[in-house]
Design a protein around this motif. Structure first.
Motif, PDB file in Angstrom:
ATOM      1  N   ASP A  94       0.852  -1.196   0.000  1.00 44.15           N
ATOM      2  CA  ASP A  94       0.000   0.000   0.000  1.00 44.15           C
ATOM      3  C   ASP A  94       0.887   1.244   0.000  1.00 44.15           C
ATOM      4  O   ASP A  94       1.595   1.521   0.960  1.00 44.15           O
ATOM      5  N   LEU A  95       0.820   1.978  -1.113  1.00 39.01           N
ATOM      6  CA  LEU A  95       1.632   3.188  -1.266  1.00 39.01           C
ATOM      7  C   LEU A  95       0.764   4.437  -1.430  1.00 39.01           C
ATOM      8  O   LEU A  95       1.260   5.498  -1.813  1.00 39.01           O
ATOM      9  N   ARG A  96      -0.484   4.342  -1.141  1.00 36.52           N
ATOM     10  CA  ARG A  96      -1.385   5.486  -1.307  1.00 36.52           C
ATOM     11  C   ARG A  96      -0.960   6.657  -0.419  1.00 36.52           C
ATOM     12  O   ARG A  96      -0.452   6.459   0.673  1.00 36.52           O
ATOM     13  N   GLY A  97      -1.170   7.849  -0.930  1.00 36.12           N
ATOM     14  CA  GLY A  97      -0.865   9.032  -0.140  1.00 36.12           C
ATOM     15  C   GLY A  97       0.604   9.359  -0.036  1.00 36.12           C
ATOM     16  O   GLY A  97       1.033   9.959   0.949  1.00 36.12           O
ATOM     17  N   ASN A  98       1.401   8.967  -1.065  1.00 34.35           N
ATOM     18  CA  ASN A  98       2.810   9.315  -1.116  1.00 34.35           C
ATOM     19  C   ASN A  98       3.081  10.121  -2.388  1.00 34.35           C
ATOM     20  O   ASN A  98       2.146  10.566  -3.060  1.00 34.35           O
ATOM     21  N   TYR A  99       4.343  10.325  -2.721  1.00 32.43           N
ATOM     22  CA  TYR A  99       4.690  11.174  -3.865  1.00 32.43           C
ATOM     23  C   TYR A  99       5.554  10.446  -4.888  1.00 32.43           C
ATOM     24  O   TYR A  99       6.369  11.057  -5.576  1.00 32.43           O
ATOM     25  N   ILE A 100       5.357   9.156  -5.014  1.00 32.19           N
ATOM     26  CA  ILE A 100       6.146   8.351  -5.940  1.00 32.19           C
ATOM     27  C   ILE A 100       5.607   8.540  -7.359  1.00 32.19           C
ATOM     28  O   ILE A 100       4.397   8.444  -7.590  1.00 32.19           O
ATOM     29  N   ASP A 101       6.483   8.803  -8.290  1.00 27.99           N
ATOM     30  CA  ASP A 101       6.043   9.114  -9.650  1.00 27.99           C
ATOM     31  C   ASP A 101       5.459   7.882 -10.354  1.00 27.99           C
ATOM     32  O   ASP A 101       5.747   6.736 -10.009  1.00 27.99           O
ATOM     33  N   LYS A 102       4.645   8.148 -11.341  1.00 29.13           N
ATOM     34  CA  LYS A 102       3.909   7.108 -12.049  1.00 29.13           C
ATOM     35  C   LYS A 102       4.830   6.107 -12.734  1.00 29.13           C
ATOM     36  O   LYS A 102       4.564   4.895 -12.732  1.00 29.13           O
ATOM     37  N   MET A 103       5.933   6.581 -13.287  1.00 33.24           N
ATOM     38  CA  MET A 103       6.860   5.699 -13.982  1.00 33.24           C
ATOM     39  C   MET A 103       7.454   4.659 -13.030  1.00 33.24           C
ATOM     40  O   MET A 103       7.580   3.479 -13.379  1.00 33.24           O
ATOM     41  N   SER A 104       7.801   5.101 -11.837  1.00 28.69           N
ATOM     42  CA  SER A 104       8.360   4.183 -10.839  1.00 28.69           C
ATOM     43  C   SER A 104       7.333   3.138 -10.415  1.00 28.69           C
ATOM     44  O   SER A 104       7.663   1.966 -10.209  1.00 28.69           O
ATOM     45  N   LEU A 105       6.090   3.567 -10.315  1.00 28.62           N
ATOM     46  CA  LEU A 105       5.029   2.642  -9.922  1.00 28.62           C
ATOM     47  C   LEU A 105       4.783   1.591 -11.003  1.00 28.62           C
ATOM     48  O   LEU A 105       4.545   0.419 -10.701  1.00 28.62           O
ATOM     49  N   GLU A 106       4.852   2.005 -12.256  1.00 26.98           N
ATOM     50  CA  GLU A 106       4.657   1.065 -13.352  1.00 26.98           C
ATOM     51  C   GLU A 106       5.793   0.048 -13.384  1.00 26.98           C
ATOM     52  O   GLU A 106       5.576  -1.147 -13.634  1.00 26.98           O
ATOM     53  N   LYS A 107       7.001   0.509 -13.128  1.00 32.02           N
ATOM     54  CA  LYS A 107       8.150  -0.397 -13.077  1.00 32.02           C
ATOM     55  C   LYS A 107       7.984  -1.399 -11.937  1.00 32.02           C
ATOM     56  O   LYS A 107       8.289  -2.587 -12.081  1.00 32.02           O
ATOM     57  N   LEU A 108       7.476  -0.899 -10.828  1.00 30.47           N
ATOM     58  CA  LEU A 108       7.261  -1.741  -9.662  1.00 30.47           C
ATOM     59  C   LEU A 108       6.270  -2.858  -9.978  1.00 30.47           C
ATOM     60  O   LEU A 108       6.467  -4.013  -9.578  1.00 30.47           O
ATOM     61  N   LYS A 109       5.227  -2.534 -10.702  1.00 30.47           N
ATOM     62  CA  LYS A 109       4.218  -3.531 -11.060  1.00 30.47           C
ATOM     63  C   LYS A 109       4.812  -4.635 -11.927  1.00 30.47           C
ATOM     64  O   LYS A 109       4.452  -5.806 -11.803  1.00 30.47           O
ATOM     65  N   LYS A 110       5.725  -4.268 -12.788  1.00 37.16           N
ATOM     66  CA  LYS A 110       6.358  -5.251 -13.660  1.00 37.16           C
ATOM     67  C   LYS A 110       7.332  -6.134 -12.897  1.00 37.16           C
ATOM     68  O   LYS A 110       7.447  -7.332 -13.170  1.00 37.16           O
ATOM     69  N   MET A 111       8.038  -5.537 -11.949  1.00 38.58           N
ATOM     70  CA  MET A 111       9.034  -6.280 -11.189  1.00 38.58           C
ATOM     71  C   MET A 111       8.404  -7.179 -10.134  1.00 38.58           C
ATOM     72  O   MET A 111       8.984  -8.199  -9.746  1.00 38.58           O
ATOM     73  N   LEU A 112       7.209  -6.793  -9.662  1.00 36.08           N
ATOM     74  CA  LEU A 112       6.519  -7.566  -8.625  1.00 36.08           C
ATOM     75  C   LEU A 112       5.118  -7.927  -9.120  1.00 36.08           C
ATOM     76  O   LEU A 112       4.104  -7.470  -8.581  1.00 36.08           O
ATOM     77  N   PRO A 113       5.018  -8.773 -10.134  1.00 32.69           N
ATOM     78  CA  PRO A 113       3.732  -9.070 -10.771  1.00 32.69           C
ATOM     79  C   PRO A 113       2.713  -9.786  -9.874  1.00 32.69           C
ATOM     80  O   PRO A 113       1.505  -9.725 -10.126  1.00 32.69           O
ATOM     81  N   LYS A 114       3.181 -10.458  -8.825  1.00 29.77           N
ATOM     82  CA  LYS A 114       2.283 -11.198  -7.953  1.00 29.77           C
ATOM     83  C   LYS A 114       1.785 -10.359  -6.771  1.00 29.77           C
ATOM     84  O   LYS A 114       1.035 -10.853  -5.930  1.00 29.77           O
ATOM     85  N   CYS A 115       2.207  -9.115  -6.750  1.00 29.28           N
ATOM     86  CA  CYS A 115       1.874  -8.239  -5.620  1.00 29.28           C
ATOM     87  C   CYS A 115       0.733  -7.282  -5.983  1.00 29.28           C
ATOM     88  O   CYS A 115       0.742  -6.650  -7.034  1.00 29.28           O
ATOM     89  N   GLU A 116      -0.247  -7.188  -5.082  1.00 29.80           N
ATOM     90  CA  GLU A 116      -1.323  -6.196  -5.239  1.00 29.80           C
ATOM     91  C   GLU A 116      -0.787  -4.858  -4.736  1.00 29.80           C
ATOM     92  O   GLU A 116      -0.458  -4.721  -3.555  1.00 29.80           O
ATOM     93  N   ILE A 117      -0.694  -3.900  -5.618  1.00 29.03           N
ATOM     94  CA  ILE A 117      -0.146  -2.597  -5.262  1.00 29.03           C
ATOM     95  C   ILE A 117      -1.253  -1.554  -5.226  1.00 29.03           C
ATOM     96  O   ILE A 117      -1.920  -1.293  -6.236  1.00 29.03           O
ATOM     97  N   LYS A 118      -1.453  -0.970  -4.065  1.00 29.17           N
ATOM     98  CA  LYS A 118      -2.442   0.095  -3.915  1.00 29.17           C
ATOM     99  C   LYS A 118      -1.721   1.438  -4.023  1.00 29.17           C
ATOM    100  O   LYS A 118      -0.781   1.691  -3.280  1.00 29.17           O
ATOM    101  N   GLN A 119      -2.169   2.287  -4.960  1.00 27.74           N
ATOM    102  CA  GLN A 119      -1.475   3.538  -5.207  1.00 27.74           C
ATOM    103  C   GLN A 119      -2.438   4.727  -5.261  1.00 27.74           C
ATOM    104  O   GLN A 119      -3.638   4.550  -5.303  1.00 27.74           O
TER     105      GLN A 119
END
Length: 204
Positions: free
Chosen positions: A179-204
Motif C-alpha cells: 500500500d503506497l497510497r498518499g505518497n509522492y512516488i512518480d507514475k513511472m516508478s510505480l509502473e516499473k514496480l508492477k512489472k518487477m513484482l507481478p504477484k503483488c497487489e499494489i495500492k497507489q
C-alpha cells in the motif's frame, strides 16, 4: 494473598479499543513477571517506559502498547530475542531505536499513526519479518536493507512522504500486498514496480 509472579504468562492492562484506561505508568511490580510471554498495555495514557523494562522479559513473544502517549521505545527492546509481534500504533514516536533490529524472531511490526521520521538502517536484519505496517507517518525514505526482508508479504506505507523507493525494493518477491497510497512516488516508478513484482497487489 501473595501473587506467584513466576506462574504468570501474560500481563494485561487494557489493549482493547473498548477499554478507556487512565493508567499513566506501569505498576512497580511489573518487573516481577519474569516469565510472561505477552505484554498488553494498549489504550491507556502511558507516557514513559522505563529504560531497562525489556531486560526483565526475555521470554516475551508479543508486545502491545498501542494507543498511548509513549514517545520513545527503550533500547532494551533489543533483549527480546523471542519477540514475534510488536504493535505500537498511535503513539508520538519519531524514531525507532537501532536495537529493534536485534529482535531476530520478529514476524509482525505495526507502527502506524505515529510520528515516525525514520526507521533503522539495518531493518534488513529482521529476516523473519512478514508484516510491516507503517501507515500515517512522516517517512521520506526507506533503508536500502529493506530488500533483504525475503519473507515480507504485507507492507503498508500509506500516507507518508515517500518520493522514491530504494533499488533493493525489487528484491521483495514475497510481497502480496503493498500500500503506497498518499505518497509522492512518480507514475513511472510505480509502473516499473508492477512489472518487477507481478504477484503483488499494489495500492497507489
Amino acid at each position: 494473598m501473595n501473587t506467584d509472579y513466576k506462574k504468570m504468562l501474560s500481563f494485561e492492562l487494557g489493549n482493547d479499543e473498548n477499554w478507556v484506561g487512565n493508567t499513566v505508568s506501569l505498576p512497580e511490580d511489573v518487573v516481577e513477571y519474569i516469565n510472561i510471554t505477552c505484554l498488553e498495555i494498549g489504550y491507556n495514557k502511558i507516557e514513559h517506559l522505563p529504560v531497562d523494562i525489556f531486560s526483565n522479559f526475555g521470554k516475551l513473544t508479543e508486545v502491545y502498547f498501542n494507543h498511548n502517549r509513549i514517545s520513545e521505545i527503550p533500547t532494551s527492546i533489543g533483549f527480546l530475542k523471542k519477540l514475534e509481534i510488536l504493535t505500537i500504533n498511535s503513539n508520538p514516536i519519531k524514531h525507532i531505536p537501532d536495537e529493534l533490529t536485534e529482535c531476530f524472531s520478529l514476524e509482525s511490526f505495526a507502527a502506524s499513526d505515529c510520528e515516525l521520521e525514520s526507521i533503522p538502517k539495518d531493518l534488513g536484519n529482521l529476516k523473519n519479518l512478514e508484516v510491516l505496517l507503517l501507515n500515517d507517518n512522516h517517512l521520506s525514505a526507506l533503508p536500502e536493507t529493506i530488500g533483504k526482508l525475503n519473507r515480507l508479504y504485507r507492507l503498508e506505507l500509506r500516507n507518508n512522504k515517500l518520493k522514491y523507493l530504494p533499488d533493493s525494493f525489487f528484491n521483495l518477491t514475497s510481497l502480496k500486498l503493498l500500500d503506497l497510497r498518499g505518497n509522492y512516488i512518480d507514475k513511472m516508478s510505480l509502473e516499473k514496480l508492477k512489472k518487477m513484482l507481478p504477484k503483488c497487489e499494489i495500492k497507489q
